[in-house]
Each structure stands twice: as structure tokens, then as C-alpha cells.
Write an enzyme that holds these catalytic residues in place. Sequence first.
Site, PDB file in Angstrom:
ATOM      1  CB  CYS B 132      -0.939   0.012   1.198  1.00 11.89           C
ATOM      2  SG  CYS B 132      -0.142  -0.441   2.762  1.00 11.89           S
ATOM      3  CG  HIS B 245      -1.585   3.962   4.657  1.00  9.47           C
ATOM      4  ND1 HIS B 245      -2.314   3.575   5.753  1.00  9.47           N
ATOM      5  CD2 HIS B 245      -0.884   2.852   4.279  1.00  9.47           C
ATOM      6  CE1 HIS B 245      -2.081   2.294   6.017  1.00  9.47           C
ATOM      7  NE2 HIS B 245      -1.228   1.825   5.137  1.00  9.47           N
TER       8      HIS B 245
END
Lengths: 340, 340
Positions: B132, B245
Site C-alpha cells: 500500500c 495512509h
Amino acid sequence: MSKKYNVAIVGASGAVGREFLRLLHQRDFPIASLRLFGSERSAGKKIIFRDSEIEIELLKEGDDFKDIDIAFTSAGAGVSKKFADTITRHGAVMIDNSSAFRMDEDVPLVVPEVNGEDAKHRPRGIIGNPNCTTIQMLVAVNPIYKISPILKIRVSTYQSASGAGASAMAELEKQISQYASGSPLTVEKFPHQLLLNLIPQVDIFLDNDYTKEEMKMYNETRKILHDDRIEVSATCVRVPVLRAHSEAIWVETESPVDISDVRRAMESAEGVVLADNPAEALYPMPFAAAGSDPVFVGRLRKDIASPTGITLWTVGDQIRKGAALNAVQIAEYLIRQKNI
Amino acid sequence: MSKKYNVAIVGASGAVGREFLRLLHQRDFPIASLRLFGSERSAGKKIIFRDSEIEIELLKEGDDFKDIDIAFTSAGAGVSKKFADTITRHGAVMIDNSSAFRMDEDVPLVVPEVNGEDAKHRPRGIIGNPNCTTIQMLVAVNPIYKISPILKIRVSTYQSASGAGASAMAELEKQISQYASGSPLTVEKFPHQLLLNLIPQVDIFLDNDYTKEEMKMYNETRKILHDDRIEVSATCVRVPVLRAHSEAIWVETESPVDISDVRRAMESAEGVVLADNPAEALYPMPFAAAGSDPVFVGRLRKDIASPTGITLWTVGDQIRKGAALNAVQIAEYLIRQKNI
């Protein structure tokens, strides 16, 4: 019997002001008398210090500071500017936690572990206490700087709510209660919700698209280290943490430095606690550092993107070393040096 | 009528698995049939997809994937390794969200906006979905890379709980309720409390004192960009945020690049939304980005510590672009290219 000092705290009811009181007590600061000053909002309130109750006096122009030796001021830049003359006129040393005078040429800007001696030259009687993020970063990287000058620093911060004061901490705790009960969150102290969020803005934006907070790290670092070669690029971010700041730092030194030398230097550096043992998942965290004095350093390793780079992670209590403690340590340095 | 595909999802009940289902529906993916697979714990559970109920089948060796065209797998590296042959044996393309095969030479590692064409060369029938943090970083810096090759990246991450799965997100929410009621906090999914804290460790530590997560950013970046000159130094930090994130990034390019050229490139870059207006306190934040597709870029400015440096802040939904969405986009790329 060693000398004792008449001490004043300006901004006594704030988060930093209250920390001054705790520190003066805990560190057995040589106090002859203690006076507290505040705005109209806090004047008249009483605060317990040791065995006595002290009333907060209204800060006003006049001769209230006539007998004061040391004044710790933390009531914002506006108050510091307005009352600097009142405070210093009769010889008090003003150790100022605001940004009012930090970059003035005739005001030293001091982190005792780094440039304590600068505090001795204070033509205006004012000593600047640097911004919290700068203090913590410089205590952490100074052991490297002593091995080889640092040319560049990149730093991203993870700044706690406390940097915006006691009411901002209270708002974060309130957001937790509100979230738990499914109520709408109160958002007043920051431009956006802080709980479960990150805000990549601390202080206002400047013309170069850095924030004032980020440029403080650039400008204050150069002044404190007396080094116009060093360049600091910072990204300052507010995180949902109560009172300790964290920073991810990359430094590039003039000469390559050995990581084991850096590790040894950190182990013996004043004000630093090396908390760095990956095998045991040991590293500094804000939850653990809150309320304690040192600047914690961990995640120390080579910067694999640079032959002259070191990277590290640091955590420090923003209200202590980032503000009140550093100011008290400046005063203690002057006392040890018999310079006050 | 355009072609439709027999699709399988392995790990259908996890946070990423559920996101696959939402995405296939929302994006009107050309599905002929959909089968769901899981462990013994989830097999037998029923999941609603569009108008029908689909039972999760037990993932086992055998010929269950005989008619499958595309299998999205997200059940951990162990499961991917064990069942890769079962899944691909009859010709299914396995788009694998785990780290099992990412660095294998005969498995392409793909971010469609960056190196989509690599997906066409898949001798083992497996395509790796990058980590990710790598996906998000590369989508954000690729517009710069296209102007001038990037030689160095320093990146600090602010990673949400979702990276550790649905149960980790639930634990963070539980910690909020527990904190609000004054109860002790449950700490099971991370090595330490996450609420009101930061954990500067994601995944295990390696011999060079970087974590596995940090070295993924180094190694995957070089593989995806086909560039062994680029070096990435990452510090990965878990923050108390639910599912997006964030990353603070510094890049150094081979040639100096103009910030206004970078800004223009970002404005037209595929997969990027430039959210960058300091005057209006506009910048990407995880709270706002959760659940959405793009990689948001903001705080774009010159790195004042380097004549060839650019610094920026990026936020992206970890479960979407950081995992499920990127995998679905790989499949969509192959369909557009008539390569499946």
C-alpha cells in the site's frame, strides 16, 4: 547558603505556565519568592505552590518586576512584545517562550545542551526559548553535529495537541467522548477534526508554501548552531496525540559518519535517552514519553539513500523539553555559571 | 456484447476482500460469474453481491479454479504461496495482494498508472499488487519522475489501522470507547496502544534496522520503475487513524525541475487529485480521503534543503488504492488491452 532568586511566571494558568510550577518544585529551583502574572481572565485565581497559595496578579505596566531576578514568560508573542520593557526594565532576565524575539539579533536563542553559553550575552535582558520542534530536533541531532557538521535536515513532525495549549488537549479528549457516544465532534481549536485524523498544517502559511512552524525549524536551527550552511526542510503535521511531539529526521553530514560512533555519542549525550532496540520492539513513543524530561531517540540507522546520511526518530514531551523545561534549564545554566 | 469474466475473490471476508466486492459492483466490472473463497473460519458464510447471495467456499487444493479467468487474492502471503498453483493451473490470472511473489523476477509488480504494460508479461500467471505505501508513493511521485528521473526519496509514513486488517480498525474504535469510559484499553492487534499514540514500527525489523515495510518501499519502487539508481529511505509509523495512509515525501531529481511544471503535471496525472491551496487551508487529510479512490497530493513545494528537491504530502485510502482498487485496476487494464 547558596543564592536564591525572585522568580516570576507570566502566563501562569496556561499549560506551559502550570508546567513551570511543577518543574520549579520538582527540580528544587532556588526560589526566594515566586509571583504569578496573568491576563484579566486569570488574575485573582489562586494557585497552590508548595505549602502556600499564590494569587495570580494582573500583568500591567508599572514596577511590578522591580525585584524580580528571573521571569519565565509564556503568554503569547503579543503579550511578550507589549510587556518586555516592563519586565526587563529593572534588570530581570526574561526567558521568553513566545516567538516574539527569537530571531532578533540582540536576543540569544538557547538550547542549553547545544549553545548554553549564548545565554550569557543578552543585551536586552531577554533570552529566547526556541520553538518546541526545534528544541527537540537539535537535542537529538547535536551529537551527530559534533562528529561532523550537518549540511541538510529533512524532518517530518507528528505534533501533539498540547502545542496548541491546554484547551486544545481538552478538545481532543472531548472528541474521544463525543465519538464514543456518537455525538457530533466539537472542532474549535484546530482548523479540522483531529481525532482519527492528521492535519498537515501547524501555524499559518508563508509565501514559499511552507508554514511558519516549518520555517521556524529552518531559521532557529541556523541561529542556534551559528551555521548558515545548514538547511532544514520540514513538514509539520498535527496528530491525535495529547502531549508529546515526534519527529522523523534525515540528516546529511559534511563527512561520512560511522553509525556506531553516532550510537555511542547518543548514549552519552546530555538530555538524550537512546531507546533503540529493534529486537525487543523498543523505540520512543509519545504515549510513553509524556510527562518526562529527556528527548528520546530511536530507530537510529544509516540513511540508505545517502552515503553521508543518518536517519532517526525522536519523541519528547512538548510541554516539558519543548517549552517549560528548556526555559528552566536556561535559568539553571545561568545560575551554575554564576551569570545571574 | 463485450466479454465478461469469471471472477474469484480469495479472502473474501477480510477488509480488502469486502472492498473487492464493493469495487466490482461500483465499477460495473464485467462479471460473468463470481465465486468467493476463504478459510475454514469464513467458509459457509453468505455475502450479498448485487441481487444474489454468494456462499464463501472453502479454499482447498483441487480444480475449483478451472473456469476462473481472474482471481483476486488477499489472504496473506502463506495462503498465496500454498494455493498459487491451484489458482493458476488452469489459466486464471492471479492478482495477488500479498507480499508472497512481489519480488520474484517472473512476477510483474504493477501500479497501472506507472507500469501497466508490465502486467502483460506474467509467465506464472501471477501479477503482484505492491504494498500500500509503495502504490500511493509511486502514483504521487510518478508525475515528477516523468519530468526528470528521481534519484533519492526520503519518506515518512503515517499509516492507518486498516493496514493491519478489519480487526485492527475495530480495536482502535474499541480503544476510543474504552478510553471514554475510563476502562483499560484492549491491546492485541499492535505491539502497543494505538489510540493517542504513534508506533514507529510496521512489520518486523530486518538486519539493517529498517523494517520489512520500509524495505518494501525501497525494493518495490526499484522494481516497478525498472530503475536501480533510485534509493528510498523510509520511516514507517502507525498512527491512530482508521483507513487512509499519509506520507511526507522528499524527492531529489537528476535535473532541477520547476515547481510550476510539477504542479501542472500533477493536475493532469492519472489517479492523482491535487488538493493544494494553502490560502484556503486546503490539503489532503486522511479523514476526508477515507473511502475514495484517488491519491491526493498537497503541500507541494520546493525542498528548501536541495536545489533538485521537491517535497509533498500525500493521502490515499489504504484499502482502496493501497490494495483492492489497484488490483481491480490491473484487471481493468488487461481487459482494455484485450490481454485477458
